[in-house]
Design a protein around this motif. Structure first.
Motif, PDB file in Angstrom:
ATOM      1  N   ARG A   2       0.825  -1.207   0.000  1.00 30.10           N
ATOM      2  CA  ARG A   2       0.000   0.000   0.000  1.00 30.10           C
ATOM      3  C   ARG A   2       0.865   1.265   0.000  1.00 30.10           C
ATOM      4  NH1 ARG A   2      -5.284   0.224   1.188  1.00 30.10           N
ATOM      5  NH2 ARG A   2      -5.176  -1.826   0.189  1.00 30.10           N
ATOM      6  N   GLU A   3       1.927   1.257   0.793  1.00 30.97           N
ATOM      7  CA  GLU A   3       2.823   2.423   0.800  1.00 30.97           C
ATOM      8  C   GLU A   3       3.527   2.582  -0.547  1.00 30.97           C
ATOM      9  OE1 GLU A   3       6.908   4.050   2.913  1.00 30.97           O
ATOM     10  OE2 GLU A   3       5.696   2.549   3.982  1.00 30.97           O
ATOM     11  N   PHE A   4       3.948   1.472  -1.145  1.00 32.77           N
ATOM     12  CA  PHE A   4       4.582   1.487  -2.461  1.00 32.77           C
ATOM     13  C   PHE A   4       3.633   2.116  -3.484  1.00 32.77           C
ATOM     14  CE2 PHE A   4       5.450  -0.783  -6.517  1.00 32.77           C
ATOM     15  CZ  PHE A   4       6.765  -0.398  -6.712  1.00 32.77           C
ATOM     16  N   GLU A   5       2.378   1.654  -3.476  1.00 27.41           N
ATOM     17  CA  GLU A   5       1.361   2.170  -4.393  1.00 27.41           C
ATOM     18  C   GLU A   5       1.109   3.655  -4.159  1.00 27.41           C
ATOM     19  OE1 GLU A   5      -3.430   1.517  -5.178  1.00 27.41           O
ATOM     20  OE2 GLU A   5      -2.298   0.041  -4.014  1.00 27.41           O
ATOM     21  N   GLU A  24       1.302   9.383  -5.728  1.00 27.97           N
ATOM     22  CA  GLU A  24       1.600  10.766  -5.338  1.00 27.97           C
ATOM     23  C   GLU A  24       2.581  11.426  -6.301  1.00 27.97           C
ATOM     24  OE1 GLU A  24       2.945  10.408  -1.335  1.00 27.97           O
ATOM     25  OE2 GLU A  24       0.909  10.458  -0.480  1.00 27.97           O
ATOM     26  N   ASN A  25       3.295  10.627  -7.052  1.00 28.95           N
ATOM     27  CA  ASN A  25       4.242  11.149  -8.044  1.00 28.95           C
ATOM     28  C   ASN A  25       3.751  10.910  -9.470  1.00 28.95           C
ATOM     29  OD1 ASN A  25       6.976  12.073  -6.656  1.00 28.95           O
ATOM     30  ND2 ASN A  25       6.135  10.352  -5.477  1.00 28.95           N
ATOM     31  N   SER A  26       2.421  10.786  -9.592  1.00 24.69           N
ATOM     32  CA  SER A  26       1.740  10.736 -10.893  1.00 24.69           C
ATOM     33  C   SER A  26       2.073   9.507 -11.717  1.00 24.69           C
ATOM     34  CB  SER A  26       2.059  12.012 -11.714  1.00 24.69           C
ATOM     35  OG  SER A  26       1.682  13.167 -11.002  1.00 24.69           O
ATOM     36  N   TYR A  27       2.415   8.401 -11.045  1.00 23.30           N
ATOM     37  CA  TYR A  27       2.615   7.142 -11.761  1.00 23.30           C
ATOM     38  C   TYR A  27       1.371   6.279 -11.547  1.00 23.30           C
ATOM     39  CZ  TYR A  27       4.725   2.924 -13.644  1.00 23.30           C
ATOM     40  OH  TYR A  27       4.991   1.819 -14.420  1.00 23.30           O
ATOM     41  N   HIS A  73      12.971   8.426  -6.282  1.00 22.46           N
ATOM     42  CA  HIS A  73      13.847   8.645  -5.131  1.00 22.46           C
ATOM     43  C   HIS A  73      15.283   8.986  -5.510  1.00 22.46           C
ATOM     44  CE1 HIS A  73      10.971   7.536  -1.992  1.00 22.46           C
ATOM     45  NE2 HIS A  73      10.504   6.656  -2.848  1.00 22.46           N
ATOM     46  N   ILE A  74      15.703   8.626  -6.730  1.00 19.99           N
ATOM     47  CA  ILE A  74      17.072   8.913  -7.161  1.00 19.99           C
ATOM     48  C   ILE A  74      16.999   9.571  -8.540  1.00 19.99           C
ATOM     49  CG2 ILE A  74      19.363   7.974  -7.667  1.00 19.99           C
ATOM     50  CD1 ILE A  74      18.732   5.647  -5.830  1.00 19.99           C
ATOM     51  N   ASP A  75      17.212  10.875  -8.585  1.00 20.80           N
ATOM     52  CA  ASP A  75      17.023  11.651  -9.810  1.00 20.80           C
ATOM     53  C   ASP A  75      17.956  11.239 -10.942  1.00 20.80           C
ATOM     54  OD1 ASP A  75      15.060  13.133  -8.588  1.00 20.80           O
ATOM     55  OD2 ASP A  75      16.432  14.720  -7.947  1.00 20.80           O
TER      56      ASP A  75
END
Length: 230
Positions: A156-159, A164-167, A212-214
């Motif tokens: 659930r946290e992964f989802e 939240e980042n539009s994926y 998380h890693i640009d």
């Protein structure tokens, strides 16, 4: 000063006519770059260039100077000769993908024994596994994310983080179950996941890392991995 360390080969680039610069994740010094002379020469004995193929496990004697970005290798040998990983197409393709991701995310030039132990155990599992490794790369990325500081506590946290980042990630019950097993169980645990589900989760995991890693950017081995595992 000469020092002994173990390491995991990640990649190398050619340097001048017969040498290479190898990136190796070491037990004692974290991620390091080493100049290795003469391994591409026609006179080079024992095909030493093979020691720097993806995920090769090494015993090394190195010249390590903390104030330098490039170090030298004095001696090297494999600590665990592979019998399957470089020769089975599915395993070698997974190794190529895993190595590309490690090259993108590992930055720390300091010893991290827990990270090193995790990487060693993962490589040995992939080498020795005869079955139940088709989801290895997925479980590996999930577990690696905790060592990098952004591991999700649940599916659930992964989802939620992806949304939240539009994926647009909308897992079904099978995928949620698979994710929770991967988060909680060891490598090689039997997981029910369709090929389509595996590909969908793979894309989601890469997107999760990119959030998380640009600096990750394009993952060039991804299309090859999909084709081979399909």
């Amino acid at each position: 000063m000469l020092q002994k360390t173990r390491g995991i080969a990640l990649s190398y680039i050619r340097y001048r006519e017969s040498s290479i610069i190898a990136r190796i994740y070491t037990e004692e010094f974290g991620l390091q770059s080493y100049l290795v002379n003469g391994v591409r020469s026609a006179r080079s004995k024992n095909n030493k260039i093979a020691l720097f193929q993806p995920l090769t496990l090494l015993d090394m004697v190195v010249y390590n100077k903390p104030d330098r970005d490039l170090h030298r290798l004095s001696e090297m040998k494999t600590s665990y000769p592979f019998q399957s990983l470089p020769f089975e197409v599915s395993k070698s393709t997974i190794a190529l993908f895993v190595t590309e991701m490690l090259n993108k995310v590992l930055k720390e030039e300091a010893s991290n024994p827990m990270m090193y132990r995790f990487l060693i155990d993962s490589v040995l599992f992939l080498e020795e596994a005869q079955t139940n490794y088709e989801n290895f790369h997925l479980t590996f990325l999930l577990k690696l994310s905790f060592f990098l500081g952004f591991g999700p506590e649940s599916s659930r946290e992964f989802e939620t983080q992806l949304r939240e980042n539009s994926y647009p990630f909308l897992p079904d019950v099978e995928m949620e179950t698979a994710l929770n097993i991967m988060l909680r169980q060891k490598l090689g645990t039997l997981i029910k996941l369709s090929r389509a589900g595996r590909n969908e989760l793979l894309d989601a995991l890469v997107a999760y890392y990119q959030i998380h890693i640009d600096s990750i950017g394009e993952v060039k081995s991804l299309p090859v991995l999909r084709e081979v595992l399909n």
